[in-house]
Structures are given as C-alpha cells and as structure tokens.
Design an enzyme around this catalytic site. Sequence first.
Site, short mmCIF file in Angstrom:
data_model
loop_
_atom_site.label_atom_id
_atom_site.label_comp_id
_atom_site.label_asym_id
_atom_site.label_seq_id
_atom_site.Cartn_x
_atom_site.Cartn_y
_atom_site.Cartn_z
N SER A 193 0.43 -1.52 -0.23
CA SER A 193 -0.16 0.24 0.11
C SER A 193 0.83 1.65 -0.04
CB SER A 193 -0.46 -0.11 1.11
OG SER A 193 -2.01 -1.60 1.27
C1 LIG Z 1 -3.45 -4.16 0.11
S1 LIG Z 1 -2.89 -5.88 0.94
C2 LIG Z 1 -2.25 -5.53 1.06
C3 LIG Z 1 -0.91 -4.45 1.89
C4 LIG Z 1 -0.04 -4.54 2.95
N1 LIG Z 1 -0.11 -5.15 3.75
C5 LIG Z 1 0.74 -3.88 3.45
O1 LIG Z 1 1.72 -4.17 3.89
O2 LIG Z 1 1.04 -3.08 2.11
C6 LIG Z 1 -4.92 -6.16 0.74
C7 LIG Z 1 -3.92 -7.55 0.95
O3 LIG Z 1 -5.82 -7.98 1.75
C8 LIG Z 1 -5.65 -10.11 0.68
N2 LIG Z 1 -6.88 -10.14 1.25
C9 LIG Z 1 -7.62 -9.40 0.54
N3 LIG Z 1 -9.49 -10.77 1.55
C10 LIG Z 1 -8.37 -11.13 2.45
C11 LIG Z 1 -9.15 -11.85 3.30
N4 LIG Z 1 -10.69 -12.49 3.62
N5 LIG Z 1 -8.33 -12.05 4.60
C12 LIG Z 1 -7.28 -12.04 4.69
N6 LIG Z 1 -6.43 -11.28 3.14
C13 LIG Z 1 -7.10 -10.72 2.37
C14 LIG Z 1 -5.63 -10.01 -0.01
O4 LIG Z 1 -5.02 -10.89 -0.21
C15 LIG Z 1 -4.30 -8.84 -0.49
O5 LIG Z 1 -2.36 -9.29 -0.78
#
Ligand SMILES: C[S@@+](CC[C@H](N)C(=O)[O-])C[C@H]1O[C@@H](n2cnc3c(N)ncnc32)[C@H](O)[C@@H]1O
Length: 421
Positions: free
Chosen positions: A83
């Site tokens: 992000s």
């Molecule tokens: C924007 S990214 C995370 C950014 C990250 N935390 C960073 O360090 O920048 C969003 C993440 O949420 C995960 N995600 C989406 N739905 C999810 C769920 N139901 N449970 C766990 N992870 C989920 C996606 O696979 C994705 O990798």
Amino acid sequence: MTTSEAAGTAPAHDPAVIDRLLDRAVARLKAVGALCSEEVERAVRTVPRHAFAPEFPLEEVYDPRMVLRTRYADDGTATSSVSAMWVHTLMLERAHLAPGMRVLEVGGGGYNAALVAELVGPGGSVTSIDIDPVVVERARTFLAGTGYGDRVEPVEGDAEHGHPPGAPFDRIIVTAAASDVPPAWTEQLVDGGRLVLPLEVRGYQRIYAFTKRGGDLLVGETGDHAGFVPMQGAGAPDSRRARVTGTVELVTDADPVPAPEALPDVFALPAHQERTGVRIGGMEPFSTLQMWMTGLSGFGLLTGTGEDFVHRPMASNTTPAVWDGATLAYLLLPRVPDDTETYEYVACGHGPQAKEAASALAEHVRAWNRDHRHGPGPRFLVHPGLPDADRVVRTRHTRLLALWDRAEPDHGLDWAADASG
Ligand SMILES: C[S@@+](CC[C@H](N)C(=O)[O-])C[C@H]1O[C@@H](n2cnc3c(N)ncnc32)[C@H](O)[C@@H]1O
C-alpha cells in the site's frame, strides 16, 4: 515475476540515495498530516520498504502516494499491493501502537507488518494473515531477508474469522477494504483495543478507527478517504446494482435495492429541480456531506457517464441519490454562472414524488450546511443490536450509526453514547 526471482534480482542500492528519498517522503508525509509521531517516523526510516517491493524502481517505492500493485485477478483488477506509504503511516498513527502489544494485521505482504513489529518491539507480537498463499510466501521471504522473520508470523487464511489461535489482540489493523465488521474482529479484540480499517459504507471508502468499549460495542471516528483493494473470501463486497437507464446504475451495499425490473426509466418521468442555496468552492472538502447523505434511508450511488444524466452529475462517476418506489432524487453540483470557482448543490427529482423528494434532499443539504459543515464530523457506533432507526446503516453482520451531535435524540442509545470517548 515469482517471489524468489524478485528476491534474487533485488539490486544493491546506494544507501545515500535511499536516505535522500526517505527524507523527501517523510517531509511530505508530515506536511499532509499522515505522519506525526517520532515512533512512526523511526519505523519508516528503519524498515527497508524497497526490500518488500524489489521489482519496482526506488523512486516509485519511496513516493508516498504510490501503490505498488503486486497481484492481479484474471480480469486485470489488482488483488494485492504494497500500500501507499501515506496510508501506512496514517493507519499506524490511528492505531496508537505501543511496545509489548499483540497485533493482528489483516492483509499481508510484509512491509506494514515489519513497521508494526518496530512499533511493538521485541516484547510484542505481530500476526499477518492473508488469503492468498502467494502473498503469504512473498511476505515470508521478504521478512526473513530483512531480519523480521522471527518477529512477524505470516499465516494463510480468510480473515473474516480473524485468527483465533493468536487472540486476543490489542490491535487489529486491516489493510484490505472491508464492507462490514465481522463478529470475529470485535470478539478477538481486548476491551479498550483498537480496530483500524478501511470500511466501505454505502459506496464511500474511509479509514475508521474504533475502540472496543465492552461486549460488541465499537466507538470511533473517521475522516480519511482510502482506496484499498476489496476483501476477498466470505467478506467480499455484496453491492447490488440496478440499471436505471443507459449506463446509469444505482449501486447500494446496505438496505435492499429495488429489483431491476421494478426500475422505470426515471429520466423519462416528470422532473423537478430545487436549488439549495448551499455553495462550495472547487477545492473545499465535502466528505462530511457524503457521510451526512449516507444516513438517508434509500441511499445509493448513481454511477455512469455524465451524458446519460439529464443534468450534469455531481461527479463524473458517482452521484449520491435516494430511491423510493418509482421516485429517484439525486444531487447535482453545477458551477455558479459567471463564477469559475464556486458550485451550488441542486437537488433533482424524477417520478411521481419528484417535487417532494427533491425538496427533502435539498433540505437535508441545508441542514448539513447549517449544523455540520464546519464541525468535526460524526462519531460512529458499531453494534449488532442497534435498533432500526433513521440513519442506522445495516450491514450483513452489524449496524453502524453516525452520531452528529451529543445533544441529539439517541434512539434509546444512551448506553452506547455514554461509552464513547
Ligand atoms: C493492500 S494488500 C495488503 C497491504 C500490506 N499489508 C502492506 O504491507 O502493504 C491487501 C491484501 O489483503 C488480502 N486479502 C483480501 N481479502 C482477504 C481476506 N478475506 N483475508 C485475508 N487477506 C485478505 C489480499 O490478498 C491482499 O494481499
């Protein structure tokens, strides 16, 4: 590029270049209020962000506005990213982290979890859960490569259920856009613990920070817009679309939308416009108006291209609207004649109750202007037991209420309002 290729091809960078880029990023983050504390600044200066996104050029990695997209669905939409830095620092500030805390990060990748590890120190613990095994593997590789392998535990799973083996948590930080607050998140927080998340309510995604005040009650506030990738799995968004005409659709995520066959071509029905007298400058923020609007029953967003509207819509692709039977009212924002800087809200109604609906919408905008435009914005209560009442937004698991004024009628919620702070 696979994780091991990305890790294996990570170029060696000149530390002086990274320091210069970090200085610039930190200055920008402070200027926009996304970075305030020494602790978060120290974390940002300590964790090597480029090591969690080795496939991106340094200039992009350390541009605080850049989202570094790393995973895509078959239709080309992004499903994972590192992000933007501004959103990381802002959410960390809102989380009020302290040494020794136990933290669950929802949505992994490694970088943010490493920042959290810096803030909770060696006495704390960080669990980072992601639904995508490739993201979990990527996080594991990068965390090990940067020395955080023992301080963050990446786990694979659907965060809809939280992470019971690690509960309770002092903080839960969600980094994918939620459209609801699943019971597990509240249950797995300690009393007084904080939940920081991007929550999409009625089409508007914002970062909310809630404190658990006993039982199932969360009390908090919002203010910041966000644009996270949506939650996948059991908590994937359930927005409903009903075609109105041409490319125009009414989209809502909360109260039921009329079935598409019940939608007449409202733009062919009698119309009525009412000027509100409420004017706004082109650069003035209007997010409290958006929140104020979402409290209307039958609220939805009209999406579509401007040409399909009889009049120019408020924004090119989303226009706040209220639907009731065969009547639709929505808000326009035309420029004031002979003034390039100023716009005026105009309510527009179509259908059998066009006049009444436009008048009610216009009056709602006037009330915002009179009572809330220059105020701090509402506090929010989240509790599954909130009664059906005006302005209570229902989601699948819970209910959300914006409290705009401590003196306003509380719908029998004194118990909840007293607990806020
Ligand atoms: C924007 S990214 C995370 C950014 C990250 N935390 C960073 O360090 O920048 C969003 C993440 O949420 C995960 N995600 C989406 N739905 C999810 C769920 N139901 N449970 C766990 N992870 C989920 C996606 O696979 C994705 O990798």
